[in-house]
Design a protein around this motif. Structure first.
Motif, PDB file in Angstrom:
ATOM      1  N   TRP A  29       0.821  -1.210   0.000  1.00  0.00           N
ATOM      2  CA  TRP A  29       0.000   0.000   0.000  1.00  0.00           C
ATOM      3  C   TRP A  29       0.857   1.262   0.000  1.00  0.00           C
ATOM      4  O   TRP A  29       0.563   2.223  -0.691  1.00  0.00           O
ATOM      5  CB  TRP A  29      -0.939   0.023   1.219  1.00  0.00           C
ATOM      6  CG  TRP A  29      -1.671   1.321   1.318  1.00  0.00           C
ATOM      7  CD1 TRP A  29      -2.657   1.759   0.482  1.00  0.00           C
ATOM      8  CD2 TRP A  29      -1.423   2.385   2.237  1.00  0.00           C
ATOM      9  NE1 TRP A  29      -3.053   3.030   0.837  1.00  0.00           N
ATOM     10  CE2 TRP A  29      -2.309   3.437   1.920  1.00  0.00           C
ATOM     11  CE3 TRP A  29      -0.549   2.549   3.318  1.00  0.00           C
ATOM     12  CZ2 TRP A  29      -2.352   4.630   2.625  1.00  0.00           C
ATOM     13  CZ3 TRP A  29      -0.588   3.738   4.025  1.00  0.00           C
ATOM     14  CH2 TRP A  29      -1.485   4.758   3.671  1.00  0.00           C
ATOM     15  N   HIS A  48       4.833   6.665  -2.267  1.00  0.00           N
ATOM     16  CA  HIS A  48       3.999   6.116  -3.339  1.00  0.00           C
ATOM     17  C   HIS A  48       2.972   5.220  -2.665  1.00  0.00           C
ATOM     18  O   HIS A  48       3.318   4.396  -1.813  1.00  0.00           O
ATOM     19  CB  HIS A  48       4.855   5.306  -4.311  1.00  0.00           C
ATOM     20  CG  HIS A  48       4.060   4.636  -5.387  1.00  0.00           C
ATOM     21  ND1 HIS A  48       3.535   3.376  -5.252  1.00  0.00           N
ATOM     22  CD2 HIS A  48       3.673   5.072  -6.604  1.00  0.00           C
ATOM     23  CE1 HIS A  48       2.875   3.050  -6.340  1.00  0.00           C
ATOM     24  NE2 HIS A  48       2.941   4.056  -7.175  1.00  0.00           N
ATOM     25  N   ASN A  50      -0.796   2.766  -3.011  1.00  0.00           N
ATOM     26  CA  ASN A  50      -1.662   1.992  -3.893  1.00  0.00           C
ATOM     27  C   ASN A  50      -3.040   1.876  -3.244  1.00  0.00           C
ATOM     28  O   ASN A  50      -3.202   1.174  -2.242  1.00  0.00           O
ATOM     29  CB  ASN A  50      -1.063   0.601  -4.131  1.00  0.00           C
ATOM     30  CG  ASN A  50      -1.819  -0.193  -5.176  1.00  0.00           C
ATOM     31  OD1 ASN A  50      -3.020  -0.028  -5.349  1.00  0.00           O
ATOM     32  ND2 ASN A  50      -1.113  -1.057  -5.878  1.00  0.00           N
ATOM     33  N   LYS A  76     -10.514   6.299  -2.106  1.00  0.00           N
ATOM     34  CA  LYS A  76      -9.407   7.046  -2.699  1.00  0.00           C
ATOM     35  C   LYS A  76      -9.066   8.268  -1.854  1.00  0.00           C
ATOM     36  O   LYS A  76      -7.897   8.546  -1.586  1.00  0.00           O
ATOM     37  CB  LYS A  76      -9.761   7.478  -4.117  1.00  0.00           C
ATOM     38  CG  LYS A  76      -8.684   8.300  -4.833  1.00  0.00           C
ATOM     39  CD  LYS A  76      -9.114   8.619  -6.253  1.00  0.00           C
ATOM     40  CE  LYS A  76      -8.052   9.449  -6.979  1.00  0.00           C
ATOM     41  NZ  LYS A  76      -7.914  10.811  -6.417  1.00  0.00           N
ATOM     42  N   GLU A  80      -5.590   8.933   0.190  1.00  0.00           N
ATOM     43  CA  GLU A  80      -4.795  10.133  -0.085  1.00  0.00           C
ATOM     44  C   GLU A  80      -4.518  10.911   1.197  1.00  0.00           C
ATOM     45  O   GLU A  80      -3.390  11.374   1.429  1.00  0.00           O
ATOM     46  CB  GLU A  80      -5.536  11.035  -1.071  1.00  0.00           C
ATOM     47  CG  GLU A  80      -5.580  10.519  -2.491  1.00  0.00           C
ATOM     48  CD  GLU A  80      -6.434  11.376  -3.394  1.00  0.00           C
ATOM     49  OE1 GLU A  80      -6.301  11.249  -4.631  1.00  0.00           O
ATOM     50  OE2 GLU A  80      -7.252  12.189  -2.887  1.00  0.00           O
ATOM     51  N   HIS A 122      -1.001  15.577  -2.661  1.00  0.00           N
ATOM     52  CA  HIS A 122      -1.193  14.196  -3.101  1.00  0.00           C
ATOM     53  C   HIS A 122      -1.992  14.185  -4.399  1.00  0.00           C
ATOM     54  O   HIS A 122      -2.814  15.052  -4.653  1.00  0.00           O
ATOM     55  CB  HIS A 122      -1.903  13.351  -2.045  1.00  0.00           C
ATOM     56  CG  HIS A 122      -3.095  14.020  -1.422  1.00  0.00           C
ATOM     57  ND1 HIS A 122      -4.265  14.268  -2.113  1.00  0.00           N
ATOM     58  CD2 HIS A 122      -3.274  14.502  -0.174  1.00  0.00           C
ATOM     59  CE1 HIS A 122      -5.127  14.859  -1.303  1.00  0.00           C
ATOM     60  NE2 HIS A 122      -4.558  15.022  -0.137  1.00  0.00           N
ATOM     61  N   GLN A 124      -3.425  10.923  -7.147  1.00  0.00           N
ATOM     62  CA  GLN A 124      -3.429   9.532  -7.617  1.00  0.00           C
ATOM     63  C   GLN A 124      -2.596   8.613  -6.726  1.00  0.00           C
ATOM     64  O   GLN A 124      -3.082   8.115  -5.735  1.00  0.00           O
ATOM     65  CB  GLN A 124      -2.988   9.465  -9.076  1.00  0.00           C
ATOM     66  CG  GLN A 124      -3.982  10.090 -10.046  1.00  0.00           C
ATOM     67  CD  GLN A 124      -3.685   9.763 -11.495  1.00  0.00           C
ATOM     68  OE1 GLN A 124      -2.704   9.115 -11.835  1.00  0.00           O
ATOM     69  NE2 GLN A 124      -4.541  10.229 -12.381  1.00  0.00           N
ATOM     70  N   SER A 125      -1.328   8.434  -7.028  1.00  0.00           N
ATOM     71  CA  SER A 125      -0.530   7.455  -6.281  1.00  0.00           C
ATOM     72  C   SER A 125       0.688   8.050  -5.577  1.00  0.00           C
ATOM     73  O   SER A 125       1.509   7.306  -5.042  1.00  0.00           O
ATOM     74  CB  SER A 125      -0.051   6.350  -7.233  1.00  0.00           C
ATOM     75  OG  SER A 125       0.746   6.916  -8.271  1.00  0.00           O
TER      76      SER A 125
END
Length: 253
Positions: A29, A48, A50, A76, A80, A122, A124-125
């Motif tokens: 993660w 990073h 996930n 999500k 984040e 932040h 996306q990833s």
């Protein structure tokens, strides 16, 4: 006796399995990222993450308070937020501040320790945070964006560019294929850096890009935003690109 020993060791093996499994899932993660390095010289930390491997119990594992405002948020958004706070926790530890909870105020801005300013971002990833305890620094701003598609850049130009910014935009477009993403990110960083002084919303038309090179953008403030931020104030924003991401950063004294 052998029966008890068998079950004892079986229990130990199961415990070890779940500990190792938990660590594997956690590392899947979240892990330290090196996509970008700050050019400002202040403590900086990035990760990073996930979303597919995110679990709510990660908040408890890491020791970050889960805010009530995220109860109804999508996964999500929860991931984040936690990734950003992990970055804040780690970067604060580099200046000797351990286990400080960076919560959000009513204006959604992060609340930092006394005599410290910082910024979190932040997308996306990727998540990142930067801090400074230098008393001369009153605002820091960082932003990471995923590059917009060409049709998005065309549609959003009128919303992001100031009226007299077309020439600078044209120059930047000759260097990169996603110039609007860079300018958008830069203005987001400026907003974060100036907000602790301005303490109110100001839109993208408040600043105009006037000079640029392959590492930095120079903006001018178009109208008075605060006593300490008069019209004509210059702000330098440093930028980098990696893969499909843009990173910008600036500070205000």
């Amino acid at each position: 006796m052998d029966y008890l020993k068998h079950h004892f060791w079986l229990a130990i093996i199961n415990i070890h399995f779940f500990i190792i499994y938990g660590l594997i899932i956690y590392k899947m993660w979240l892990k330290t990222a090196n996509f970008f390095q700050s050019q400002l010289g202040f403590p900086f930390y990035s990760t990073h993450f996930n979303v597919d491997h995110f679990e709510l119990k990660n908040f408890t594992k890491i020791g970050i308070i889960f805010p009530d405002k995220l109860n109804n948020a999508v996964v999500k958004r929860q991931a984040e937020y936690l990734a950003g706070r992990v970055c804040a926790k780690n970067v604060l530890s580099t200046i000797g501040i351990k286990n400080f909870q960076v919560i959000s105020g009513e204006d959604r801005a992060p609340i930092w320790p006394a005599k410290v300013c910082g910024s979190i971002t932040h997308t996306q990833s990727i998540a990142a945070a930067i801090v400074s305890s230098n008393p001369d620094i009153v605002g820091l701003g960082i932003d990471i964006e995923c590059s917009m598609k060409e049709n998005q850049e065309k549609c959003l130009q009128s919303h992001i560019l100031a009226h007299d910014e077309k020439n600078s935009f044209s120059k930047l477009s000759k260097l990169y294929s996603n110039p609007l993403t860079i300018i958008f990110s830069a203005k987001e960083s400026i907003y974060k850096a100036l907000y602790p002084t301005v303490r109110k919303f100001f839109d993208f038309n408040a600043v105009t890009l006037i000079e640029l090179d392959d590492k930095k953008l120079i903006f001018i403030i178009n109208k008075p935003l605060a006593v300490k931020i008069p019209q004509g104030t210059l702000i330098t924003v440093y930028y980098q690109r990696c893969n499909n991401f843009v990173f910008t950063e600036c500070f205000f004294t």
